[in-house]
Design a protein around this motif. Structure first.
Motif, mmCIF file in Angstrom:
data_model
loop_
_atom_site.group_PDB
_atom_site.id
_atom_site.type_symbol
_atom_site.label_atom_id
_atom_site.label_comp_id
_atom_site.label_asym_id
_atom_site.label_seq_id
_atom_site.Cartn_x
_atom_site.Cartn_y
_atom_site.Cartn_z
ATOM 1 N N TYR A 1 0.837 -1.181 0.000
ATOM 2 C CA TYR A 1 0.000 0.000 0.000
ATOM 3 C C TYR A 1 0.886 1.250 0.000
ATOM 4 N N ASP A 2 0.603 2.180 -0.905
ATOM 5 C CA ASP A 2 1.375 3.417 -1.015
ATOM 6 C C ASP A 2 0.961 4.416 0.070
ATOM 7 N N TRP A 3 1.940 5.081 0.662
ATOM 8 C CA TRP A 3 1.660 6.128 1.641
ATOM 9 C C TRP A 3 1.489 7.442 0.883
ATOM 10 N N LYS A 4 0.257 7.710 0.473
ATOM 11 C CA LYS A 4 -0.074 8.923 -0.264
ATOM 12 C C LYS A 4 -0.895 9.844 0.638
ATOM 13 N N PHE A 5 -0.519 11.109 0.687
ATOM 14 C CA PHE A 5 -1.154 12.067 1.586
ATOM 15 C C PHE A 5 -1.797 13.219 0.822
ATOM 16 N N GLU A 6 -2.791 13.834 1.484
ATOM 17 C CA GLU A 6 -3.354 15.079 0.996
ATOM 18 C C GLU A 6 -2.522 16.222 1.576
ATOM 19 N N ASP A 7 -2.012 17.093 0.724
ATOM 20 C CA ASP A 7 -1.225 18.236 1.180
ATOM 21 C C ASP A 7 -1.624 19.465 0.379
ATOM 22 N N ARG A 8 -2.448 20.311 0.989
ATOM 23 C CA ARG A 8 -2.932 21.530 0.351
ATOM 24 C C ARG A 8 -3.541 21.247 -1.029
ATOM 25 N N GLY A 9 -4.390 20.230 -1.071
ATOM 26 C CA GLY A 9 -5.095 19.890 -2.296
ATOM 27 C C GLY A 9 -4.319 19.011 -3.256
ATOM 28 N N GLN A 10 -3.083 18.677 -2.922
ATOM 29 C CA GLN A 10 -2.256 17.842 -3.778
ATOM 30 C C GLN A 10 -1.999 16.485 -3.111
ATOM 31 N N LYS A 11 -1.803 15.470 -3.933
ATOM 32 C CA LYS A 11 -1.432 14.150 -3.405
ATOM 33 C C LYS A 11 0.085 14.022 -3.421
ATOM 34 N N VAL A 12 0.638 13.664 -2.283
ATOM 35 C CA VAL A 12 2.079 13.493 -2.142
ATOM 36 C C VAL A 12 2.363 12.078 -1.665
ATOM 37 N N GLN A 13 3.251 11.378 -2.370
ATOM 38 C CA GLN A 13 3.603 10.009 -1.981
ATOM 39 C C GLN A 13 4.983 9.991 -1.336
ATOM 40 N N ILE A 14 5.067 9.289 -0.200
ATOM 41 C CA ILE A 14 6.326 9.139 0.516
ATOM 42 C C ILE A 14 6.758 7.675 0.442
ATOM 43 N N GLY A 15 7.975 7.443 -0.028
ATOM 44 C CA GLY A 15 8.479 6.065 -0.176
ATOM 45 C C GLY A 15 9.047 5.531 1.123
ATOM 46 N N VAL A 16 8.175 5.284 2.093
ATOM 47 C CA VAL A 16 8.607 4.859 3.425
ATOM 48 C C VAL A 16 9.230 3.469 3.374
ATOM 49 N N GLN A 17 10.023 3.174 4.393
ATOM 50 C CA GLN A 17 10.655 1.872 4.538
ATOM 51 C C GLN A 17 10.386 1.351 5.949
ATOM 52 N N GLY A 18 10.483 0.051 6.108
ATOM 53 C CA GLY A 18 10.269 -0.528 7.427
ATOM 54 C C GLY A 18 10.620 -1.998 7.450
ATOM 55 N N ARG A 19 10.788 -2.530 8.641
ATOM 56 C CA ARG A 19 11.217 -3.917 8.792
ATOM 57 C C ARG A 19 10.054 -4.900 8.870
ATOM 58 N N LEU A 20 8.834 -4.391 9.090
ATOM 59 C CA LEU A 20 7.681 -5.263 9.217
ATOM 60 C C LEU A 20 6.673 -4.992 8.109
ATOM 61 N N ILE A 21 6.173 -6.063 7.514
ATOM 62 C CA ILE A 21 5.131 -5.979 6.486
ATOM 63 C C ILE A 21 4.055 -7.002 6.824
ATOM 64 N N PHE A 22 2.807 -6.571 6.783
ATOM 65 C CA PHE A 22 1.670 -7.462 7.028
ATOM 66 C C PHE A 22 0.694 -7.379 5.852
ATOM 67 N N ASP A 23 -0.177 -8.384 5.741
ATOM 68 C CA ASP A 23 -1.209 -8.337 4.714
ATOM 69 C C ASP A 23 -2.590 -8.095 5.335
ATOM 70 N N GLU A 24 -2.589 -7.569 6.568
ATOM 71 C CA GLU A 24 -3.860 -7.351 7.277
ATOM 72 C C GLU A 24 -3.681 -6.191 8.258
ATOM 73 N N MET A 25 -4.617 -5.245 8.241
ATOM 74 C CA MET A 25 -4.453 -4.016 9.002
ATOM 75 C C MET A 25 -4.511 -4.228 10.512
ATOM 76 N N GLY A 26 -5.196 -5.250 10.969
ATOM 77 C CA GLY A 26 -5.234 -5.518 12.398
ATOM 78 C C GLY A 26 -3.847 -5.789 12.954
ATOM 79 N N SER A 27 -3.047 -6.515 12.195
ATOM 80 C CA SER A 27 -1.678 -6.807 12.625
ATOM 81 C C SER A 27 -0.803 -5.560 12.551
ATOM 82 N N VAL A 28 -1.053 -4.711 11.566
ATOM 83 C CA VAL A 28 -0.330 -3.436 11.475
ATOM 84 C C VAL A 28 -0.607 -2.599 12.723
#
Length: 205
Positions: A110-137
């Motif tokens: 899932y892309d980390w895309k944000f609303e910023d003053r009417g524009q969509k901005v994507q941040i290429g975040v990194q992390g050590r944990l990946i899940f396929d279910e939001m409850g675990s996140v």
């Protein structure tokens, strides 16, 4: 028996809070609920109805929006920031351990895309944990493993209890709404009609 296939998040936000009232109002309807984050073929799997985010449907399906469009926010536990500075700008997320999520097993992240003053901005975040279910996140964030980007409605209780705190409050994203979907039939079964009408009314915004 009414057989329902739902993602865990959809059930937690939209169905579970109203199940007691539904069961009380319709005492002759038995309900079986299967929680699965895959976009199930509900017909071949023997389900009467599915609940998923968005409008991605198989052929000959009817879609009914359930509740409002969902909002994603950035959250973390206080413990995570004991030895770290809290990000004040989106770009600072690149310096942090962000908990990622796949849409499904083997699916894309899932892309980390944000609303910023009417524009969509994507941040290429990194992390050590990946899940396929939001409850675990969410659970991993509560345990202090990193920063999460999850649905605001799904995080409400953890935010209220102080287990999570919202950060970067000025930045968020609108996701899709959840939808009920079921096969088109000339005559809709009464148990299905009762469930659809009840849950739509219970989740009106």
């Amino acid at each position: 028996m009414l057989r329902v296939s739902s993602s865990y998040v959809a059930y937690h936000i939209l169905i579970e809070p109203h199940m007691a009232s539904f069961m009380e109002q319709f005492p002759l309807i038995n309900v079986e609920i299967s929680l699965d984050n895959q976009l199930s073929d509900i017909v071949s799997a023997g389900f009467d109805i599915g609940i998923r985010m968005g409008r991605t449907l198989q052929n000959d399906m009817i879609s009914v929006q359930l509740g409002a469009v969902q909002k994603r926010i950035v959250v973390a536990a206080r413990d995570y920031f004991r030895e770290r500075s809290e990000p004040q700008m989106m770009a600072e997320l690149l310096k942090h351990n962000c908990i990622r999520q796949r849409y499904c097993v083997g699916g894309r992240l899932y892309d980390w895309k944000f609303e910023d003053r009417g524009q969509k901005v994507q941040i290429g975040v990194q992390g050590r944990l990946i899940f396929d279910e939001m409850g675990s996140v969410k659970d991993a964030a509560i345990q202090g493993h990193g920063i999460a980007f999850i649905l605001e409605d799904f995080a409400k209780q953890a935010l209220s209890d102080g287990m999570l705190r919202q950060i970067l409050k000025q930045h968020w994203a609108l996701d899709d709404a959840f939808h009920l979907y079921y096969p088109h039939r000339e005559h809709m079964p009464g148990k299905l009609r009762a469930f659809v009408d009840f849950m739509r009314a219970a989740n009106q915004t």
